[in-house]
Write an enzyme that holds these catalytic residues in place. Structure first.
Site, PDB file in Angstrom:
ATOM      1  N   LYS A   1      -0.899 -10.438   9.400  1.00 27.75           N
ATOM      2  CA  LYS A   1      -0.398  -9.822   8.173  1.00 27.75           C
ATOM      3  C   LYS A   1      -0.674 -10.710   6.986  1.00 27.75           C
ATOM      4  CE  LYS A   1       3.988  -8.615   6.092  1.00 27.75           C
ATOM      5  NZ  LYS A   1       5.415  -8.529   6.273  1.00 27.75           N
TER       6      LYS A   1
ATOM      7  N   LYS B   1       1.437 -14.694   9.853  1.00 27.03           N
ATOM      8  CA  LYS B   1       1.910 -14.063   8.619  1.00 27.03           C
ATOM      9  C   LYS B   1       1.685 -15.042   7.485  1.00 27.03           C
ATOM     10  CE  LYS B   1       5.875 -12.071   6.278  1.00 27.03           C
ATOM     11  NZ  LYS B   1       7.243 -11.534   6.431  1.00 27.03           N
TER      12      LYS B   1
HETATM   13  C1  PBG Z   1      10.043 -10.146   5.171  1.00 24.93           C
HETATM   14  C2  PBG Z   1       8.965  -9.133   5.241  1.00 24.93           C
HETATM   15  C3  PBG Z   1       8.013  -8.973   4.233  1.00 24.93           C
HETATM   16  C4  PBG Z   1       7.202  -7.893   4.616  1.00 24.93           C
HETATM   17  C5  PBG Z   1       7.663  -7.436   5.863  1.00 24.93           C
HETATM   18  N1  PBG Z   1       8.761  -8.234   6.230  1.00 24.93           N
HETATM   19  C6  PBG Z   1       7.856  -9.669   2.929  1.00 24.93           C
HETATM   20  C7  PBG Z   1       7.941 -11.124   2.816  1.00 24.93           C
HETATM   21  O1  PBG Z   1       7.666 -11.880   3.747  1.00 24.93           O
HETATM   22  O2  PBG Z   1       8.326 -11.553   1.726  1.00 24.93           O
HETATM   23  C8  PBG Z   1       6.067  -7.369   3.782  1.00 24.93           C
HETATM   24  C9  PBG Z   1       5.566  -6.009   4.053  1.00 24.93           C
HETATM   25  C10 PBG Z   1       4.722  -5.431   2.977  1.00 24.93           C
HETATM   26  O3  PBG Z   1       4.368  -6.085   1.966  1.00 24.93           O
HETATM   27  O4  PBG Z   1       4.358  -4.253   3.129  1.00 24.93           O
HETATM   28  N2  PBG Z   1      10.646 -10.606   6.269  1.00 24.93           N
END
Ligand code: PBG
Length: 307
Positions: A231, A178
């Site tokens: 991601k 991520k």
């Molecule tokens: C946070 C989380 C995020 C997303 C999913 N879980 C955002 C972040 O890490 O700030 C993003 C999903 C998206 O942008 O569609 N735990």
């Protein structure tokens, strides 16, 4: 006859946003067509998705600032909006696959995925909170736990907590690679969960790194992950491919909020053909190696008969 990649409803996971109240439905300004629903409307939404053959859902809560705190205690409080939503969905639709998000940010007054002390994230102390959260989700009926927090060691920790409590059949979809990405902006609007200070670069990955994803994948696999997620998806197709070539676990990819927002904005301007752009993006994510795609387009591609 020779087409190599196919898209079907079975590959899609639909992220859904939840808010408190009755008969509430508010559109996310930066994500046209995507709503935050109260639990009653969430059930209606899931019912209509199931009729289209879409049966996997990833749930995210939007909470009032007043119930957030430093240790995200609302995340495992009995009777909370989120835990109630999980059990209501499973009670009405046992056939739905419910994926739950494990991270502190929607519940944290600091807006971070971990506990903050003097401006630093406390990795190991955060694991305890994540373990309580994951267990509460499993007790409410979650099928798959998806830790999105990027703390080190959380997959093994959560696996142990689940097993110790008899939830050996609950899977873990780990956010393995991520990245600290600009493409999460609209999601943070949807959940009102933006960090109050700093950024997430001390725990999320540097967009410049590819091979580091292999280290994360090895750790998650050894710790007991059942899926590895990459991601965002679009700017990281190479990472999806790399993990696919280096693991036998199924790969998931998250086609995130900012990717959805870009496409919708261009479509609203008449600059892209909607059906062609969206199906090309989803097909490309599959082609790169993702078995499952988390995407805000999941319902519309089925509703419109695009796949
Ligand atoms: C946070 C989380 C995020 C997303 C999913 N879980 C955002 C972040 O890490 O700030 C993003 C999903 C998206 O942008 O569609 N735990």
């Amino acid at each position: 006859m020779v087409q190599e990649t196919h898209l079907s409803a079975a590959n899609l996971i639909f992220p859904l946003f939840i808010i408190d109240g009755n008969n509430q439905r508010t559109e996310v300004a930066s994500m046209p067509g995507i709503y935050r629903n109260s639990v009653d409307n969430l059930l209606r939404e899931i019912e209509s998705c199931l009729k289209l053959g879409l049966k996997s859902f990833d749930l995210f809560p939007n909470l009032e600032e007043a119930i957030k705190d430093k240790y995200a205690t609302e995340s495992y409080r009995d009777g909370s909006l989120y835990l109630n939503a999980i059990s209501e969905v499973k009670r009405h639709f046992p056939e739905a696959i419910v994926i739950t998000d494990v991270a502190m940010d929607p519940y944290s007054s600091d807006g971070h995925d971990g506990i903050v002390e003097d401006g630093h994230i406390l990795n190991d102390e955060t694991l305890e909170v994540l373990g309580k959260m994951a267990l509460a989700h499993a007790q409410s009926g979650a099928d798959i736990i998806a830790p999105s927090d990027m703390m080190d060691g959380r997959v093994g920790y959560i696996r142990q907590v689940l097993d110790d409590n008899g939830f050996t059949g609950v899977s873990i979809m780990s956010y393995t690679a991520k990245y600290a990405s600009a493409f999460y902006g609209p999601f943070r609007d949807a959940l009102n969960s933006a960090p109050k200070f700093g950024d997430k670069k001390t725990y999320q990955m540097n967009p410049a790194n590819q091979r580091e994803a292999l280290i994360e994948a090895d750790l998650d696999e050894a710790e007991g992950a059942d899926f590895l997620m990459v991601k965002p998806a679009l700017a990281y197709l190479d990472v999806i491919k790399l993990l696919k070539d280096n693991t036998d676990l199924p790969i998931a990819a998250y086609n995130v909020s900012g990717e959805y927002a870009m496409v919708k904005a261009a479509i609203q301007k008449g600059w892209l053909n909607e059906e062609r752009a969206i199906t090309e993006i989803l097909t490309s994510i599959r082609r790169a190696g993702a078995t499952a795609i988390l995407t805000y387009h999941a319902k519309e591609v089925l509703e419109n008969g695009w796949i």
